[in-house]
Write a protein that holds these residues in place. Sequence first.
Motif, mmCIF file in Angstrom:
data_model
loop_
_atom_site.group_PDB
_atom_site.id
_atom_site.type_symbol
_atom_site.label_atom_id
_atom_site.label_comp_id
_atom_site.label_asym_id
_atom_site.label_seq_id
_atom_site.Cartn_x
_atom_site.Cartn_y
_atom_site.Cartn_z
ATOM 1 N N UNK A 222 33.838 86.751 77.856
ATOM 2 C CA UNK A 222 33.229 87.537 79.066
ATOM 3 C C UNK A 222 34.262 87.913 80.024
ATOM 4 N N UNK A 223 35.120 87.073 80.400
ATOM 5 C CA UNK A 223 36.081 87.481 81.413
ATOM 6 C C UNK A 223 37.182 88.634 81.071
ATOM 7 N N UNK A 224 37.526 88.541 79.847
ATOM 8 C CA UNK A 224 38.323 89.755 79.335
ATOM 9 C C UNK A 224 37.715 91.113 79.168
ATOM 10 N N UNK A 225 36.297 90.903 78.724
ATOM 11 C CA UNK A 225 35.820 92.311 78.854
ATOM 12 C C UNK A 225 35.692 92.532 80.317
ATOM 13 N N UNK A 226 35.399 92.041 81.192
ATOM 14 C CA UNK A 226 35.148 92.338 82.617
ATOM 15 C C UNK A 226 36.285 92.639 83.370
ATOM 16 N N UNK A 227 37.516 91.939 83.071
ATOM 17 C CA UNK A 227 38.602 92.448 84.006
ATOM 18 C C UNK A 227 39.788 92.686 83.175
ATOM 19 N N UNK A 228 39.754 92.755 81.807
ATOM 20 C CA UNK A 228 40.769 93.069 81.030
ATOM 21 C C UNK A 228 41.416 91.771 80.210
ATOM 22 N N UNK A 229 42.075 92.247 79.216
ATOM 23 C CA UNK A 229 42.435 90.989 78.403
ATOM 24 C C UNK A 229 43.530 89.849 79.051
ATOM 25 N N UNK A 230 44.508 90.712 79.635
ATOM 26 C CA UNK A 230 45.655 89.715 80.463
ATOM 27 C C UNK A 230 45.188 89.184 81.715
ATOM 28 N N UNK A 231 44.413 89.890 82.540
ATOM 29 C CA UNK A 231 43.913 89.320 83.643
ATOM 30 C C UNK A 231 42.729 88.329 83.510
ATOM 31 N N UNK A 232 42.110 88.590 82.401
ATOM 32 C CA UNK A 232 40.614 87.632 82.155
ATOM 33 C C UNK A 232 41.241 86.463 81.646
ATOM 34 N N UNK A 233 42.359 86.534 80.797
ATOM 35 C CA UNK A 233 42.998 85.159 80.078
ATOM 36 C C UNK A 233 43.541 84.282 81.031
ATOM 37 N N UNK A 234 44.278 85.081 82.187
ATOM 38 C CA UNK A 234 44.764 84.281 83.174
ATOM 39 C C UNK A 234 43.886 83.783 83.961
ATOM 40 N N UNK A 235 42.722 84.162 84.548
ATOM 41 C CA UNK A 235 41.763 83.796 85.294
ATOM 42 C C UNK A 235 41.113 82.497 84.639
ATOM 43 N N UNK A 236 40.936 82.730 83.341
ATOM 44 C CA UNK A 236 40.281 81.539 82.471
ATOM 45 C C UNK A 236 41.190 80.158 82.477
ATOM 46 N N UNK A 237 42.379 80.470 82.603
ATOM 47 C CA UNK A 237 43.335 79.419 82.460
ATOM 48 C C UNK A 237 43.421 78.723 84.096
#
Length: 473
Positions: A222-237
């Motif tokens: 959901x995060x990667x679809x919302x803010x992009x692959x790299x940014x979403x993965x970073x925020x998740x971590x």
Amino acid sequence: MDSALSSDAARLRGVPSVIHADADSFFAAVEQRDKPSLRGKPVLVGGNGPRGVVATASYEARRTGAHSAMPMSRARRLSPAAAVLFPRFEAYSAYSRVIMSELARLSPLVEPLSIDEAFVDLAAGPWESRVAEAAQAVRARIRERTGLAVSIGAGRTKLVAKIASDVAKPDGLLVVDPSDEDAFLLPLSVRAIPGVGPATAAALERLDVRLVTDLRHQRLDVLTETVGEAHGSSLYRLAHGIDLRPVAPSGERKSVGAERTYPTDIFGGETIARAVDAVTDEALRRLATHGGGARTVVAKVRFADFTTVTRSATLSQPSADPATLRAAAHEAVRGVGARDAVRLLGVSFHNLSPHAQLTLGWEEDADTADLDRAVLDAREPEAGPVVGSSRRTIRGPLTAANARPGLDIEHPEHGRGWVVHVRGDEATVRFETHETPPARSRVIDLTTHPVTVVPPLAVVRFADTVDGPDPSS
């Protein structure tokens, strides 16, 4: 927590041995330190022309709503009583040398982020088991030598240390034990996480994500679809407290940037231009966190057919000026020929350098606003930043042409002081230094009583006294 996060979590430190030190309202604090009549009063440092911006606002000015990166015209309306001063980077650099030298006594691993803040890895020195003691000692030593307040946050990751120092401001210390991390992080706004600016926060709010605890409960996809692959993965971590970035004194990071994948393709010049602005703003926030400037701006565009094209724009010298970098980003996107069916946009900054040109736009004439610049050296302050037209240090007789509010001057009879303003042949000055009581303003006729522009006293004071006794002694 999934297996990958669990594996990384197991690699985190067991003690809060990463500290983030940040001088409070640095430029303004230096001005108040050097100019006793301004202590406790609102101060704005920056450019005063039509395009001038606030570099730093003192806490007194901040209470009126003024803040850094705000147009100076608006800041002056909010804080009409504030003293508006031209930046004296020579002075700031001299104070910075002292701060960085004291931090270096704690550990060989010091990573400057800008002229007034740095990460320190206490695990590489003798203080790993005495984090609070080390932080208190270095804060006291910096205050003793410079008179400035430095706020420090400590945690087992850069993420926690940086947020903790922000929470500790002004003039505070906060050590977050690993066992207390969730209690510290989860209630915070998502804006507390580095890299979450207005655009990302707005996107997350559409998911009803406002706090870090809300972010932690979001799925990765959901995060990667919302803010992009790299940014979403970073925020998740980061939402799970996972940050394995080391304290890197060499600043080996080669680039910073941001990209965004759109749920539906975007069309049209104006729409794409707005999208470029939004992505560039996110990249600029990351560059600001990294510190320094960039010489090359790269645009990445992926079209509807998944064809990906990159183009770059290279500046004549490294810059940290948002307008300059944003213009280069637009130039690079125009080079791609992006007009229709854009699926992804990315902007990244390369050829990073600690040397960053900061355009402050002092001149009232917009055509000459770019003459007033300062070279800000965040990682090698001994290089000697300069202030003035054509990037030359202002020296010699004070005149209406070279006068800037705040500049250091000297009179053969009255001694050292600073410029309040100059009109024609009359200069209003205050003869005071950090070692004197506050002084009243005096009007000097420059035709009969010449005044000389001189180096800041801090440059002389700290020239041979950068190294001092170890704070543990």
